[in-house]
Design a protein around this motif. Structure first.
Motif, PDB file in Angstrom:
ATOM      1  N   ALA A 215       2.356   2.075  -7.532  1.00 22.14           N
ATOM      2  CA  ALA A 215       2.991   0.831  -7.962  1.00 22.14           C
ATOM      3  C   ALA A 215       4.494   1.017  -8.163  1.00 22.14           C
ATOM      4  CB  ALA A 215       2.334   0.337  -9.247  1.00 22.14           C
ATOM      5  N   TYR A 216       4.921   2.231  -8.567  1.00 24.88           N
ATOM      6  CA  TYR A 216       6.354   2.381  -8.831  1.00 24.88           C
ATOM      7  C   TYR A 216       7.186   2.366  -7.566  1.00 24.88           C
ATOM      8  CZ  TYR A 216       4.995   7.315  -8.318  1.00 24.88           C
ATOM      9  OH  TYR A 216       4.465   8.495  -7.877  1.00 24.88           O
ATOM     10  N   GLU A 218       6.596   0.116  -5.268  1.00 26.55           N
ATOM     11  CA  GLU A 218       6.821  -1.328  -5.161  1.00 26.55           C
ATOM     12  C   GLU A 218       7.956  -1.751  -6.094  1.00 26.55           C
ATOM     13  OE1 GLU A 218       3.486  -4.344  -4.801  1.00 26.55           O
ATOM     14  OE2 GLU A 218       4.234  -4.794  -6.787  1.00 26.55           O
ATOM     15  N   THR A 219       7.945  -1.191  -7.320  1.00 24.23           N
ATOM     16  CA  THR A 219       9.026  -1.491  -8.259  1.00 24.23           C
ATOM     17  C   THR A 219      10.381  -1.190  -7.626  1.00 24.23           C
ATOM     18  OG1 THR A 219       7.554  -0.846 -10.038  1.00 24.23           O
ATOM     19  CG2 THR A 219       9.878  -1.056 -10.592  1.00 24.23           C
ATOM     20  N   GLU A 221      11.094  -0.951  -4.457  1.00 23.40           N
ATOM     21  CA  GLU A 221      11.357  -1.890  -3.363  1.00 23.40           C
ATOM     22  C   GLU A 221      11.885  -3.207  -3.906  1.00 23.40           C
ATOM     23  OE1 GLU A 221       8.590  -2.647   0.260  1.00 23.40           O
ATOM     24  OE2 GLU A 221       7.598  -1.150  -0.991  1.00 23.40           O
ATOM     25  N   LEU A 222      11.298  -3.640  -5.025  1.00 20.91           N
ATOM     26  CA  LEU A 222      11.694  -4.931  -5.596  1.00 20.91           C
ATOM     27  C   LEU A 222      13.006  -4.847  -6.364  1.00 20.91           C
ATOM     28  CD1 LEU A 222       8.225  -6.354  -6.635  1.00 20.91           C
ATOM     29  CD2 LEU A 222       9.627  -6.954  -4.680  1.00 20.91           C
TER      30      LEU A 222
END
Lengths: 319, 551
Positions: A215-216, A218-219, A221-222
Motif C-alpha cells: 500500500a505504501y 500507492e501512497t 504514487e499518489l
C-alpha cells in the motif's frame, strides 16, 4: 545501538562459530575416511615397512583420531595449517598469497557485478514486462547459461587475440604492481561478472516487485513521485534483506567457485591450488583449503543475516 | 485557466465518469466489467462530500479518479474529471504527477500499511510538499509539527522522528491526515479513514479530521460505508450502489428524509429485536480466574478472567483491540494454555493444552473467524469444506455425508447449487455462511464467533446475525460472541462481558450491563458509537469521562 539488535547479532556470530567447528569435524573425519595412507603416499610404493613405521610415528599417525583432530585444530587456531606433503612447503604461507589473489579477483568482479546487477534490477522493475525488462532479463540469462569456460575463451579470443587489449594469461606474483595486477584480472573478472550477474539481477527484480504490491507504494504514487524514484526511495529499502542474501551467496561463489576461470586464465588463486593438491592427494592442503572455504561461506552468510537484521526498522528501533 | 476558475466556485466537477476493469474469472475468458456507470458529481471549495455505499459500490474508485488514478488495473474509460478548471484525464503522466500530492492528497484506510516501514514519519510527511516545491524542508517540517499539534498528537515536536511501527493505529491515521494537509492541497480524498480503528479511537480521529478540515478550508471527499460517521463530517452525501448513483443530497435530507428505498434501508437502524434469555441454573462452560500470557509469561493479556456460558445462549465479549477478547477465545479452545485458572465443561475441567484434549472435546467447541476467506482452503469446494468435520467427527461417507452437507447448506440459506463452488466464487457474506455451516456440522455445544461480522457490509452483517439467531433456536447452540461493535452486541447477546486491558470490567445480563450507572470505560465505549445525528460528535466529545486507551 539497542540491545535486541546486539543480542541477535551476537547470536548469529556464535551460531556461525559453532557451525564452523562442526564443519572442521566433518572435514577432518572425511579425509580420515578416505582410503590410503599418508605415510605410504609420501614415501611411495617402494618404501620399506620400517621406514613407513618410522614416518607414521614421526607424523603422529598412530595417535587416536580425536587427538590428531585436536592437534590439527590447535595448530590452525595458531595459524599453523601444517606442511604440504607434496612439496614440503608451509601451507599457511602458500595459502596467504593465493588467498590474497583470489580475494582481489573476487573483489574486482564484485565491485562491478553487484552495483550493475542492482541497477539493472531496478531498471527492469521500472519497465516491468516491457521491452527493456525482457531485454535485460534475456541478456543476463544468456550470459549465465553459457558455461564459464566458453565465456572465458570468447573473451580471450576477442580481447587478447583479436584486439590485443588485455593479456590472455593473468599470472601475477607478489611483486606485481597494482595497476598491472588490475589489468591482469580484467578478463577473468569480466567472465565472473557475466556468470553471477543474472542471478543477482533477477533476485533484485523479484524482491522489489514483491514490495511494489504494498500500500505504501500507492501512497508514493499518489504523492506524485516519478516511477523510478518510487522504486529507489520506497521499494528498494524494503527489499534489501533478500537482495543482500543473494549478493552474499554470489560473493561466496566468487571466492570459492572460480576454479574453472582461474585455470583458463592461469591465475594463481585458491581454486587452482586446491585442484592441484587434490590431484596429488595432499590431504593437509585439502583440509586447510576446505576449512577456509567453509569459513568464507559462513562469514558471508552471517554478514547477510546481520544486514537483514539491521535493515529492519522494527529491530533497529524497537517500540 | 484562471478565468474558468474565477467564474465558478467549483473545485471538482466529475462528468459522466465511466470506469472499467478486466476480470479473469476462473475457467472463463477474460471479460470487461463496468465498475462505475456514468456518475457525475461536483464539489465546491472547502466543502465535504460524503461518498457512501457497500463494498463494490465504486466509492474508492470514484474518489481516486479525482487523482486520475485507477487502482490495480482499473481504467477510466469515459467522462471528464475537471479539477481547478481543467480535465485531468487529458493531463498526461507528467501533468498527473504534478497534481497528485499537490492539489489532491489521499488518506488511506489503513495508515499502518500506507506508511513506508523503512522511513521516519517526518520524512514521509514532508515528502510531497518538498517534491512539489511548495515548501523548503524547514518550512515543511514546521508546518508538519503545527499539524501534529492541531491533530492533537502526543509530542508533536518529536513524533515525526519515529518509525510507523512505533506509533499506534489511531495516531498513525492522524499522522496520515497531517501528511495529506502538509502540502496544502485543495482537496483531500479520505478513504474509510476510521474504519479500521476501535470505536473509542475512531471518535478522536474523526474529531481531529473534522477540526483540521474546518481550519484549513480544504475540500474533501469522505468515503465510508458508515452513514453515522459520514453524517458527522459531510455537507452533502452521495449514496452509491453497484457503481451507480442512488441519491445525492444534503446530509440532513439524506439521513432524515431519504428519497430512495435503498438509502432508507441504509439509514434505518438495523436493530434486531432479541429478547434476552434468563441464564439457566447451571452453565455448561465456566471460565474461572483464568490468567494467560504471551512470551513465556512476560506479557499478561488476561488477568483473572471469569465468565459463564449457558446452554443455547449468547455471551458477548466486547472491548477494543488489545483488550484480550480474542485471547480469551484462545484460552478456552486451548490454543493458548492458561497459566492459572480452569475452564470447566459439563462439570469436568478441560485439559489446558489443545493437544491433550480428546476429539470429543474438540468437537464441542467450534470457531468462526473474522476473515472467512483465509479460514477456508481456496482449493477445496464448499462441499469438501463442510463435509470435512462430518468425516472427521462422525465418520460419515458418501451419500450420507452429501445429504447432511445439503441439509447444512439449506440451513445457512444457500442451497445445493453451492456444493461444487470454490471459496473464490463466493461473496463475503456467503463465505462467512459456509464457515458457519462448517462449524455447525460438528454439532457443537459452543461456537466461538470472533468478530464474524466486522469485515462485512452492514446489510450483509445484518443477515448473518439473523441467521446466527435462527440457528441458535434450531440447534440449541451457545455462542461466545467476540466483537468491538456495540450495536451487534445489543442485537445478539443474552449476557455481556466488557473487557479492558485484559480484565473483565463489567459482566452480567444484557439489560444489567447496558443500564446505567456505568463504569467509566463502559460509558466511554457506549458513548463512542456513532449515532446518525448531526452534531453527535461534538456532544459525545464534550460528555466524555475518560481518554481512550488507543490515544
Amino acid at each position: 545501538m539497542s540491545s535486541p539488535i546486539l543480542r541477535l547479532v551476537a547470536q548469529r556470530i556464535l551460531l556461525g562459530l559453532v557451525l564452523l567447528l562442526a564443519v572442521s569435524v566433518l572435514i577432518f573425519a572425511g579425509t580420515q575416511i578416505l582410503p590410503g595412507d599418508v605415510a605410504q603416499a609420501i614415501l611411495g610404493q617402494s618404501a620399506t615397512p620400517e621406514a613407513l613405521t618410522n614416518l607414521r610415528e614421526q607424523l603422529g599417525l598412530n595417535d587416536p583420531a580425536w587427538l590428531r583432530y585436536v592437534h590439527w585444530l590447535w595448530g590452525i587456531l595458531h595459524g599453523d595449517f601444517g606442511t604440504a606433503q607434496s612439496s614440503g612447503l608451509d601451507i599457511a604461507s602458500s595459502i596467504g598469497t593465493r588467498l590474497k589473489n583470489t580475494l582481489f579477483l573476487a573483489a574486482c568482479a564484485a565491485v562491478v557485478a553487484v552495483p550493475l546487477a542492482v541497477i539493472l534490477g531496478l531498471i527492469a522493475v521500472r519497465y516491468r514486462n516491457g521491452f527493456v525488462d525482457k531485454l535485460i532479463s534475456g541478456l543476463a540469462l544468456a550470459s549465465t547459461s553459457f558455461p564459464e569456460f566458453f565465456i572465458g575463451y570468447v573473451l580471450i579470443f576477442l580481447f587478447a587475440v583479436h584486439w590485443q587489449i588485455f593479456p590472455s594469461i593473468s599470472t601475477v606474483d607478489d611483486s606485481t604492481p597494482f595497476l598491472e595486477r588490475l589489468q591482469a584480472v580484467v578478463l577473468p573478472a569480466t567472465a565472473l561478472t557475466l556468470v553471477v550477474l543474472a542471478h543477482m539481477m533477477r533476485m533484485t527484480r523479484a524482491a522489489i516487485l514483491n514490495v511494489m504490491q504494498s500500500a505504501y507504494i500507492e501512497t508514493a504514487e499518489l504523492k506524485g513521485l516519478k516511477p523510478f524514484d518510487i522504486i529507489r526511495k520506497h521499494a528498494f529499502p524494503n527489499a534489501i534483506a533478500p537482495v543482500v542474501n543473494v549478493v552474499m551467496l554470489n560473493l561466496a561463489y566468487l571466492i570459492v567457485g572460480v576454479v574453472v576461470v582461474e585455470v583458463i586464465f592461469v591465475y594463481p588463486g585458491m581454486g587452482q591450488y586446491l585442484v592441484d593438491h587434490v590431484a596429488k592427494r595432499d590431504v593437509p592442503v585439502v583440509q586447510a583449503v576446505g576449512l577456509i572455504f567453509a569459513a568464507v561461506y559462513i562469514t558471508l552468510n552471517i554478514v547477510a543475516d546481520i544486514a537483514a537484521i539491521v535493515a529492519n526498522p522494527r529491530l533497529r528501533h524497537p517500540k | 485557466m484562471a478565468d474558468t476558475k474565477a467564474n465558478s466556485g467549483k473545485l471538482l466537477d466529475i462528468r459522466n465518469l465511466r470506469i472499467e476493469a478486466t476480470v479473469y474469472p476462473p475457467g472463463e475468458a477474460p471479460k470487461t466489467i463496468t465498475l462505475v456507470h456514468d456518475v457525475s458529481l461536483t464539489l465546491e471549495k472547502g466543502k465535504v462530500l460524503g461518498l457512501i455505499g457497500e463494498s463494490g459500490a465504486g466509492k474508492s474508485t470514484i474518489g481516486l479518479s479525482s487523482m486520475a488514478y485507477g487502482r490495480g488495473g482499473v481504467r477510466i474509460t469515459g467522462g471528464e474529471v475537471i479539477l481547478n478548471g481543467r480535465d485531468i484525464l487529458k493531463a498526461g503522466p507528467k501533468g498527473v504527477r504534478a497534481l497528485r500530492g499537490r492539489e489532491v492528497c489521499y488518506v488511506a484506510q489503513s495508515a499502518a500499511a500506507a506508511f513506508n516501514p523503512a522511513h521516519k514519519l517526518i520524512d514521509q510527511v514532508v515528502e510531497a510538499a518538498m517534491l512539489h516545491g511548495t515548501a523548503t524542508r524547514a518550512e515543511a517540517e514546521k508546518r508538519a509539527v503545527a499539524l501534529f499539534k492541531k491533530l492533537s498528537l502526543p509530542n508533536p515536536e518529536t513524533i515525526g522522528e519515529r518509525y510507523p511501527h512505533q506509533v499506534s493505529g489511531g495516531q498513525l491515521q492522524r499522522v496520515m491526515t497531517a501528511m495529506a494537509l502538509c502540502s496544502e492541497p485543495d482537496l483531500i480524498v479520505f478513504d474509510e479513514p476510521t474504519t479500521a480503528l476501535d470505536v473509542t479511537t475512531q471518535i478522536d480521529v474523526l474529531a481531529a479530521i473534522k477540526d483540521a478540515i474546518r481550519d484549513t478550508h480544504v475540500a474533501a471527499l469522505y468515503i465510508t460505508h458508515d452513514l453515522a460517521v459520514v453524517a458527522q463530517v459531510s455537507d452533502e452525501i452521495m449514496v452509491l450502489r453497484h457503481g451507480r448513483l442512488v441519491e445525492w443530497g444534503g446530509t440532513q435530507q439524506i439521513i432524515k428524509e431519504p428519497r430512495q428505498e435503498y438509502t432508507n434501508a441504509l439509514v434505518s437502524v438495523h436493530e434486531i429485536e432479541h429478547q434476552e434469555q434468563q441464564p439457566g441454573t447451571t452453565p455448561f462452560l465456566s471460565v474461572k480466574n483464568v490468567t494467560a500470557a504471551y512470551g513465556g509469561g512476560h506479557v499478561k493479556v488476561l488477568k483473572n478472567v471469569s465468565v459463564d456460558i449457558y446452554p443455547a445462549q449468547t455471551l458477548a465479549v466486547v472491548g477494543e483491540s488489545g483488550s484480550g477478547k480474542s485471547t480469551l477465545a484462545r484460552a478456552i479452545t486451548g490454543l493458548l494454555p492458561p497459566e492459572q485458572g480452569t475452564v470447566t465443561f459439563d462439570g469436568r475441567s478441560l485439559a489446558n493444552r489443545l493437544a491433550d484434549r480428546p476429539k470429543e472435546d474438540l468437537r464441542q467447541l467450534q470457531m468462526i473467524y473474522q476473515m472467512a476467506d483465509v479460514a477456508m482452503n481456496p482449493r477445496q469446494t464448499v462441499g469438501t469444506i463442510i463435509g470435512r468435520p462430518l468425516e472427521f467427527y462422525f465418520g460419515m461417507k458418501g451419500r450420507e455425508r452429501d445429504k447432511r452437507v445439503a441439509e447444512l447448506l439449506d440451513e445457512i440459506e444457500m442451497g445445493k447449487g453451492f456444493v461444487d463452488r470454490y471459496p473464490a466464487e463466493l461473496s463475503g457474506g456467503q463465505k462467512q455462511r459456509v464457515c458457519i455451516a462448517r462449524s455447525l456440522a460438528a454439532k457443537p455445544k459452543l461456537i466461538i464467533c470472533d468478530e464474524v461480522t466486522s469485515a462485512l457490509d452492514p446489510l450483509v452483517a445484518h443477515g448473518i446475525l439473523k441467521l446466527l439467531l435462527n440457528l441458535q433456536q434450531h440447534e440449541k447452540v451457545a455462542y461466545l460472541f467476540i466483537t468491538h461493535d456495540l450495536a451487534t452486541v445489543k442485537s445478539i447477546a443474552d449476557s455481556i462481558a466488557v473487557m479492558y486491558r485484559g480484565e473483565v470490567v463489567r459482566y452480567g445480563s444484557k439489560s444489567k450491563v447496558l443500564t446505567p450507572p456505568f463504569d467509566a470505560y463502559t460509558d466511554l465505549l457506549l458513548s463512542s458509537v456513532p449515532e446518525m445525528e448531526i452534531g453527535w460528535l461534538e456532544k459525545a466529545i464534550r460528555g466524555r469521562r475518560m481518554e481512550s486507551a488507543g490515544n
